[in-house]
Design a protein around this motif. Structure first.
Motif, PDB file in Angstrom:
ATOM      1  N   LEU A 159      48.811  43.361 -25.081  1.00 26.68           N
ATOM      2  CA  LEU A 159      49.292  41.876 -25.177  1.00 26.68           C
ATOM      3  C   LEU A 159      49.446  41.969 -26.836  1.00 26.68           C
ATOM      4  O   LEU A 159      48.469  42.326 -27.758  1.00 26.68           O
ATOM      5  N   THR A 416      47.747  41.649 -18.168  1.00 24.68           N
ATOM      6  CA  THR A 416      48.621  42.707 -18.726  1.00 24.68           C
ATOM      7  C   THR A 416      49.925  42.022 -18.920  1.00 24.68           C
ATOM      8  O   THR A 416      50.758  42.682 -19.670  1.00 24.68           O
ATOM      9  N   GLU A 417      50.236  40.821 -18.499  1.00 24.81           N
ATOM     10  CA  GLU A 417      51.384  40.161 -18.902  1.00 24.81           C
ATOM     11  C   GLU A 417      51.334  38.760 -19.333  1.00 24.81           C
ATOM     12  O   GLU A 417      50.266  38.052 -18.869  1.00 24.81           O
ATOM     13  N   ARG A 419      53.480  35.008 -20.270  1.00 27.66           N
ATOM     14  CA  ARG A 419      54.750  34.339 -20.264  1.00 27.66           C
ATOM     15  C   ARG A 419      54.670  32.970 -21.179  1.00 27.66           C
ATOM     16  O   ARG A 419      53.874  32.190 -20.595  1.00 27.66           O
TER      17      ARG A 419
END
Length: 463
Positions: A159, A416-417, A419
């Motif tokens: 990240l 891991t992601e 938004r």
């Protein structure tokens, strides 16, 4: 036994909006608007068409049915806004499937503000009930993650650690949630009468439901509801009851049940025509439909009307604010929407995705160990945990061995992601804001959320 009270309790217990807290005045206004009309009681929390098919109801059912309608409102009551003000981006008629979903803060066990999947949330509640009952198996039997017990340690992988800025917005209802605003709304919708202040909202139209009516809430979003009984495909006239038969019934004879209404035919109005009607009406009341993404379910025309929803979109993302309408061959029968303008507040500093992970579990920033959405595998485990076992009885759980380590599962979650999007926030004064927030996901697809605004831009003093 009072069968009416028992039925009411069953209906209330099945209400998925039982934890929501709509304003009492708004709820009362909805009750008054429906009390003189044929039944509007939803048969489920999300099927508005099914609710409006149930035409016969005793007056004691009105409150329970309205509670679900007001709290859910097609995604409306606690959310909402209308046109953009001061250059806020619009949706340009984006398809609903292309719009990123809204972000909600707090985990799936956090009550009314939860954004978690409803099926998974129900499974979690069912699991809790199962663990409390005699002979129930331990959640450890299906290897549920540690955050199932509210304990997790979060870290990030891959990240960015770069902070940035993002726009924030607020809904401004001051020009529309007024007596004059109610009069303008009624005129635009062809509702006769003068505005009257009743039970915390402005109302126009007959109280008995025999004609078109509106009510407008004096809240931060200027939420309103419109009903035209002439366009209601499920409305039917009451058959007259002989006076002697009524007297016999009241004296203890068999209760007279009215004849059921005929099932309406499949509407001829097409999904596009229904959408166009809603767009036209939005323009009539001063709302720009280009700021919304429209959707009509494929099966929405199978039972008397089309169900049209319009989701507000800002910066390419759904805000959670919606309009919803029931459209029949005779026009718009029901409409719920919002009139407050969406006003830009400017750009605010936001923390990096890496720092956002550190905020998870910190209630100051809306973090929680509970996900707001679950991966499919997690949902499967949760559902399996509440399935009834039709085989052999299960033995009671064994306690830990003396002197051994005590069970206290803690998950290690790797995000891991990330938004960056928008989340709705209701302040103590009733104002509704759209604030930058992160949606954070692990590799399995479980999702958490947290406020993205940097701490230096937050007023954390307690009122």
């Amino acid at each position: 036994m009072n069968t009416e009270d028992e039925s009411f309790e069953r209906l209330a217990a099945a209400d998925p909006a039982a934890d929501a807290e709509p304003r009492p005045g708004v709820l009362r206004a909805k009750v008054d608007a429906l009390a003189g009309t044929p039944a509007q009681v939803p048969s489920s929390g999300t099927d508005e068409l099914a609710g409006r098919r149930e035409r016969r109801r005793a007056p004691w059912l009105v409150a329970a049915g309205v509670a679900g309608a007001v709290a859910l409102g097609g995604g409306g009551y606690l959310l909402g806004a209308a046109g953009a003000e001061g250059g806020a981006p619009t949706a340009s008629d984006e398809a609903a499937s292309e719009v990123l979903p809204p972000i909600t803060l707090g985990g799936a066990r956090d009550g009314a503000e939860s954004g978690g999947d409803s099926a998974a949330s129900e499974a979690m509640e069912g699991q809790a009930a199962t663990e409390d009952s005699a002979g129930a198996s331990s959640s450890a039997d299906i290897s549920l993650p540690g955050w199932h017990d509210g304990r997790a340690v979060f870290s990030g992988s891959g990240l960015s650690d770069e902070p940035g800025t993002a726009a924030a917005y607020a809904y401004d209802a001051r020009e529309v949630a007024t007596e004059a605003g109610a009069a303008r709304l009624a005129e635009a919708l062809g509702v006769a009468g003068e505005p009257r202040w009743e039970w915390g909202s402005w109302q126009v139209g007959p109280r008995d439901g025999d004609g078109p009516s509106i009510w407008l809430s004096a809240d931060g979003t200027a939420y309103f509801s419109y009903n035209d009984p002439a366009a209601d495909p499920w409305r039917c006239a009451e058959e007259p009851v002989d006076a002697q038969e009524r007297e016999d019934a009241e004296g203890g004879a068999d209760v007279i049940e009215p004849a059921p209404c005929a099932q309406p035919d499949r509407p001829e109005v097409s999904p596009q025509e229904a959408t166009d009607q809603v767009r036209d009406l939005m323009e009539q009341v001063g709302v720009d439909p280009s700021g919304f993404a429209f959707d009509v379910p494929d099966d929405g025309g199978s039972e008397g009307a089309r169900w049209v929803s319009a989701t507000q979109v800002v910066d390419g993302q759904a805000t959670g604010a919606t309009w919803s309408a029931t459209v029949s061959d005779d026009g718009i029968a029901w409409l719920d929407g919002f009139l407050a303008a969406t006003a830009p507040l400017g750009d605010y500093p936001v923390v990096s995705p890496a720092e956002a992970v550190e905020r998870l579990g910190d209630p100051r920033f809306g973090g929680s160990s509970w996900p707001v959405a679950y991966a499919q595998e997690t949902e499967r485990m949760l559902e399996e945990s509440v399935e009834e076992d039709g085989g052999e009885p299960t033995p009671p759980p064994a306690p830990p061995s003396s002197g051994g380590d005590l069970p206290w599962p803690v998950s290690e979650v790797t995000i891991t992601e990330a938004r960056l999007g928008l989340t709705q926030h209701h302040d103590a004064g009733g104002a509704v804001l759209l604030l930058p927030a992160y949606e954070l996901s692990d590799a399995a697809g479980n999702t958490w959320s947290v406020l993205a605004v940097a701490e230096e831009a937050l007023d954390t003093t307690s009122s």
